[in-house]
Design a protein around this motif. Structure first.
Motif, mmCIF file in Angstrom:
data_model
loop_
_atom_site.group_PDB
_atom_site.id
_atom_site.type_symbol
_atom_site.label_atom_id
_atom_site.label_comp_id
_atom_site.label_asym_id
_atom_site.label_seq_id
_atom_site.Cartn_x
_atom_site.Cartn_y
_atom_site.Cartn_z
ATOM 1 N N VAL A 1 -61.241 120.731 44.415
ATOM 2 C CA VAL A 1 -60.800 119.656 43.343
ATOM 3 C C VAL A 1 -60.517 120.358 42.133
ATOM 4 C CG1 VAL A 1 -62.286 117.929 42.016
ATOM 5 C CG2 VAL A 1 -62.859 118.257 44.382
ATOM 6 N N LEU A 2 -59.515 119.624 41.437
ATOM 7 C CA LEU A 2 -59.121 120.456 40.225
ATOM 8 C C LEU A 2 -59.159 119.525 39.013
ATOM 9 C CD1 LEU A 2 -55.588 121.234 42.041
ATOM 10 C CD2 LEU A 2 -57.670 122.712 41.572
ATOM 11 N N LYS A 3 -59.109 120.271 37.795
ATOM 12 C CA LYS A 3 -59.311 119.353 36.586
ATOM 13 C C LYS A 3 -57.963 120.072 35.765
ATOM 14 C CE LYS A 3 -62.157 122.019 33.424
ATOM 15 N NZ LYS A 3 -63.252 121.707 32.634
ATOM 16 N N ARG A 4 -57.537 119.356 34.743
ATOM 17 C CA ARG A 4 -56.563 119.503 33.816
ATOM 18 C C ARG A 4 -56.891 119.000 32.387
ATOM 19 N NH1 ARG A 4 -51.075 116.807 34.212
ATOM 20 N NH2 ARG A 4 -51.970 115.327 32.868
ATOM 21 N N PRO A 5 -57.058 119.787 31.401
ATOM 22 C CA PRO A 5 -57.343 119.212 29.850
ATOM 23 C C PRO A 5 -56.168 118.847 29.429
ATOM 24 C CG PRO A 5 -57.879 121.841 30.266
ATOM 25 C CD PRO A 5 -57.234 121.196 31.388
ATOM 26 N N PRO A 6 -56.279 117.905 28.472
ATOM 27 C CA PRO A 6 -55.218 116.956 27.994
ATOM 28 C C PRO A 6 -54.069 117.733 27.229
ATOM 29 C CG PRO A 6 -57.227 116.667 26.578
ATOM 30 C CD PRO A 6 -57.548 117.554 27.724
ATOM 31 N N ASP A 7 -54.225 119.077 26.761
ATOM 32 C CA ASP A 7 -53.328 119.659 26.277
ATOM 33 C C ASP A 7 -52.659 120.606 27.277
ATOM 34 O OD1 ASP A 7 -55.695 121.125 26.146
ATOM 35 O OD2 ASP A 7 -55.294 121.470 23.997
ATOM 36 N N ARG A 8 -52.853 120.625 28.371
ATOM 37 C CA ARG A 8 -52.362 121.939 29.548
ATOM 38 C C ARG A 8 -51.629 121.330 30.714
ATOM 39 N NH1 ARG A 8 -53.996 127.436 28.522
ATOM 40 N NH2 ARG A 8 -55.220 127.327 26.713
ATOM 41 N N LEU A 9 -50.945 122.221 31.013
ATOM 42 C CA LEU A 9 -50.082 121.729 32.051
ATOM 43 C C LEU A 9 -50.539 122.013 33.578
ATOM 44 C CD1 LEU A 9 -46.616 122.351 30.525
ATOM 45 C CD2 LEU A 9 -47.776 120.120 30.774
ATOM 46 N N LEU A 10 -51.487 123.344 33.404
ATOM 47 C CA LEU A 10 -52.108 123.815 34.544
ATOM 48 C C LEU A 10 -53.294 123.165 35.099
ATOM 49 C CD1 LEU A 10 -51.423 127.673 33.562
ATOM 50 C CD2 LEU A 10 -50.136 126.219 35.303
#
Length: 193
Positions: A37-46
């Protein structure tokens, strides 16, 4: 090239800490995780891997793998179980926690303690076809990419407002589909014995 790599890694780690320590309180935390399971912050691409106990902040997007599942736990006892192959964004605005289900399925238990606590944030699901208020419901929702939103209320009631402004309510044991033509009811799919 080694110096360039080390500098990039140090810069990335330092900005990652400043983002997570920005003083913003987390919306929820990860109750349990299985598989990837992965997450991505709103200001990141990774994308970053999620582990049990990790905080979830406003605007973060969560993606589950083919076998991945996650439980998002709120402080007041409510929780969301996200199924495999799902993509969802969490955000908070105007005193309510908003879910944006882009594809996949989830189960929302917004009636975990049987009552709503004073000051408890509302829990809504936003869709291109309308808005579903899940604050008083335990419900199962699913959506294929770009398709209709299917909703089955297990307990309590969910209020649905289609984009044309019409409001309907689904109660325990009822199901419906929210599409471009508004809400259509279908009680034949779910029978409670």
């Amino acid at each position: 090239s080694g110096t360039g790599f080390a500098t990039t890694l140090i810069w990335y780690k330092s900005t990652d800490k400043s983002i997570s320590n920005s003083g913003e309180a987390p919306l929820a935390q990860v109750g349990s995780v299985s598989d990837e399971v992965l997450k991505r912050p709103p200001d990141r691409l990774l994308w970053h891997a999620l582990n049990t106990g990790d905080p979830l902040y406003n605007g973060e997007t969560i993606r589950t793998s083919t076998l991945g599942e996650i439980r998002i736990q709120f402080d007041d006892g409510r929780y969301i179980d996200i199924e495999p192959d799902s993509l969802i964004q969490l955000s908070k605005a105007q005193g309510e926690i908003s879910l944006d289900l882009m594809e996949g399925g989830l189960f929302v238990n917004a009636k975990a303690d049987g009552s709503s606590a004073p000051g408890q944030s509302g829990l809504v699901l936003n869709s291109a076809q309308g808005k579903v208020d899940l604050s008083g419901a335990s419900a199962s929702l699913s959506k294929s990419e770009g398709q209709k939103l299917n909703l089955q209320v297990v307990e309590g009631s969910a209020k649905i407002q289609s984009k044309d402004g019409k409001t309907n309510e689904l109660t325990s044991g009822k199901s419906g589909t929210l599409g471009t033509g508004g809400l259509s009811f279908d009680s034949s799919q779910l029978k409670i014995i």
